[in-house]
Design a protein around this motif. Structure first.
Motif, PDB file in Angstrom:
ATOM      1  N   UNK A 116       1.240 -40.496 -26.052  1.00 43.94           N
ATOM      2  CA  UNK A 116       1.071 -40.121 -27.515  1.00 43.94           C
ATOM      3  C   UNK A 116       2.670 -40.192 -28.030  1.00 43.94           C
ATOM      4  N   UNK A 117       2.663 -40.700 -29.153  1.00 41.62           N
ATOM      5  CA  UNK A 117       4.220 -40.452 -30.139  1.00 41.62           C
ATOM      6  C   UNK A 117       5.282 -41.370 -29.708  1.00 41.62           C
ATOM      7  N   UNK A 118       6.360 -40.964 -30.406  1.00 43.41           N
ATOM      8  CA  UNK A 118       7.494 -41.844 -30.105  1.00 43.41           C
ATOM      9  C   UNK A 118       8.199 -41.605 -28.823  1.00 43.41           C
ATOM     10  N   UNK A 119       7.933 -40.359 -28.281  1.00 38.33           N
ATOM     11  CA  UNK A 119       8.620 -39.771 -26.947  1.00 38.33           C
ATOM     12  C   UNK A 119       7.907 -40.223 -25.884  1.00 38.33           C
TER      13      UNK A 119
ATOM     14  N   UNK B 154      15.937 -34.912 -22.556  1.00 40.60           N
ATOM     15  CA  UNK B 154      15.952 -36.367 -22.808  1.00 40.60           C
ATOM     16  C   UNK B 154      15.236 -36.668 -23.781  1.00 40.60           C
ATOM     17  N   UNK B 155      13.928 -35.926 -24.018  1.00 39.03           N
ATOM     18  CA  UNK B 155      12.755 -36.228 -25.110  1.00 39.03           C
ATOM     19  C   UNK B 155      13.435 -35.806 -26.450  1.00 39.03           C
TER      20      UNK B 155
ATOM     21  N   UNK C   6       7.520 -37.098 -33.508  1.00 32.53           N
ATOM     22  CA  UNK C   6       6.669 -37.594 -32.172  1.00 32.53           C
ATOM     23  C   UNK C   6       5.390 -37.829 -32.652  1.00 32.53           C
ATOM     24  N   UNK C   7       5.076 -37.526 -33.672  1.00 24.76           N
ATOM     25  CA  UNK C   7       3.713 -37.861 -34.304  1.00 24.76           C
ATOM     26  C   UNK C   7       2.458 -36.827 -33.979  1.00 24.76           C
ATOM     27  N   UNK C   8       2.966 -35.415 -33.638  1.00 23.23           N
ATOM     28  CA  UNK C   8       2.269 -34.510 -33.231  1.00 23.23           C
ATOM     29  C   UNK C   8       2.381 -33.129 -34.381  1.00 23.23           C
TER      30      UNK C   8
END
Length: 435
Positions: A203-206, A250-251, A301-303
């Motif tokens: 999920x998401x950018x990460x 890192x994320x 991250x879309x969450x």
């Protein structure tokens, strides 16, 4: 002995994603999987180099498969085709099984797979192949394939076996299969590892891995705990996803690089003068981030941040257990706590301590911000369905204990809070999402 033979089930096809430079390893892996009766699709057997239909055939094969095995190495990390195959598999909700064959986590794992539990074949290829075979077989039969269609075909080598023995084996094929996987699970548990939970997604950018928590009721709070944990009450939650791990350095750095997140206010940790920007600690939880920082990251991250209720259910499950792993007292093999190490540890470092849904480090390592405003007596008037916490407040809630705190703080029902702008070297977060 009767083998699992899934080759007659087209839906059980396994797709292999790899770099051409890892072809020899791929060949050995494919042969071993096929010896166990698994139906493996490999591009060089099906397509000719330069075929104009190559890309379409690759996509069709991924769509037709139920699982994708990704051979990880420095070469595959740099392979455009491997990255595209992983992305396409994710888009079609395919289960991914990463297999590390060369390099290390920094040189071989792509960002999208950084939080997947991978099978390590670097030191012992035979043991790695056995672990992969077990994981694939369990997933195919129990996770995706109706167990009634997982027919146990006779091993061709047993042609001389008496009709009576064949009849016995075929009659009891399902109990034998259940026993086989029970034994596999037991020995994996004894070895200190557990199979990756089947219900995971990207999920998401990460590229974080999330675990799925189904809709349903659970018991929240503890009548044996602190006053702010009382009274125990039943809560019904809609289904949701939650990050399998705490957000890592890192994320978080990806959000900073994107210009959305602010860097941690301190780039050190308790014992390490350079922590956040040190690649050695890429897969350790980010710290020195405020509630506001955590909220910004999850939005990017879309969450979103999980609610207190979501966090507690993800940690303790629906059986009212005290800790993520059950009711047994904490120990050094279950979590990072009591200042035993004196600092954070790598995410997924305690496979014996995972929650019923497969979430890691729900006890210890770092405290975790959740979305709710904090109220000590909120449980006395909490809604019975999808509580969101008070509408306003001074403090934001925190959960899970940390590397510095002892047993009591590691209980899944334990509650505390702080102002949303505060940061510590033992405070991080994870995100959640609605289906």
């Amino acid at each position: 002995f009767v083998e699992n033979n899934l080759t007659n089930l087209p839906a059980s096809q396994i797709f292999i994603s790899y770099s051409r430079r890892d072809a020899k390893t791929r060949h050995r892996l494919v042969e071993a999987l096929r010896e166990q009766g698994l139906n493996v699709w490999v591009d060089n057997e099906k397509l000719n180099p330069g075929d104009p239909a190559w890309e379409e055939e690759i996509e069709a094969a991924i769509i037709a498969c139920v699982a994708v095995v990704v051979i990880l190495s420095p070469d595959s990390k740099n392979s455009e085709w491997v990255r595209r195959e992983i992305s396409f598999a994710e888009q079609h909700n395919k289960r991914i099984f990463p297999v590390l064959v060369l390099g290390d986590e920094n040189s071989a794992l792509t960002l999208r797979l950084i939080n997947h539990q991978f099978i390590d074949m670097r030191q012992n290829e035979v043991a790695g192949i056995a672990a992969l075979t077990n994981s694939l077989s369990e997933y195919l039969v129990q996770g995706k394939t109706d167990i009634q269609t997982a027919i146990l075909n006779e091993n061709p080598r047993s042609a001389a076996t008496s009709n009576g023995l064949r009849g016995f084996l075929l009659k009891f094929k399902i109990p034998l299969l259940v026993l086989l996987f029970a034994l596999i699970g037991y020995f994996l548990w004894r070895a200190g590892t557990r199979p990756v939970p089947a219900m995971t997604t990207m999920s998401g950018e990460d590229g974080a891995v999330l675990v799925y928590i189904a809709q349903g009721e659970f018991e929240m709070g503890s009548n044996n705990g602190n006053p702010n944990e009382q009274p125990t009450h039943k809560i019904i939650l809609d289904a949701f996803w939650i990050d399998q791990t705490e957000v890592t350095n890192k994320m978080y750095a990806a959000c900073v690089s994107a210009g959305t997140c602010s860097p941690p206010v301190n780039t050190s940790s308790a014992l390490r003068s350079v922590y956040y920007s040190n690649p050695e600690f890429d897969n350790y939880p980010v710290v020195y981030v405020s509630w506001n920082d955590a909220n910004t990251y999850c939005s990017w991250a879309g969450r979103r941040l999980p609610t207190e209720a979501e966090w507690e259910k993800a940690a303790r499950g629906a059986d009212a257990r005290v800790y993520p792993w059950g009711n047994n007292e904490p120990g050094d093999d279950l979590l990072n706590y009591k200042n035993n190490i004196g600092d954070t540890t790598r995410v997924q470092n305690y496979p014996n301590g995972i929650s019923p849904y497969g979430a890691n480090d729900m006890a210890g390592n770092v405290w975790e911000w959740v979305s709710d405003w904090y109220s000590e007596d909120y449980y006395y008037n909490s809604p019975s369905s999808n509580p969101l916490g008070p509408s306003s407040g001074v403090y934001r809630s925190m959960r899970g204990g940390s590397w510095l705190y002892d047993d009591d703080f590691a209980r899944s029902a334990y509650r505390t809070a702080n102002t949303p702008d505060v940061t510590f070297n033992n405070l991080g977060f994870r995100c959640a999402a609605s289906p």
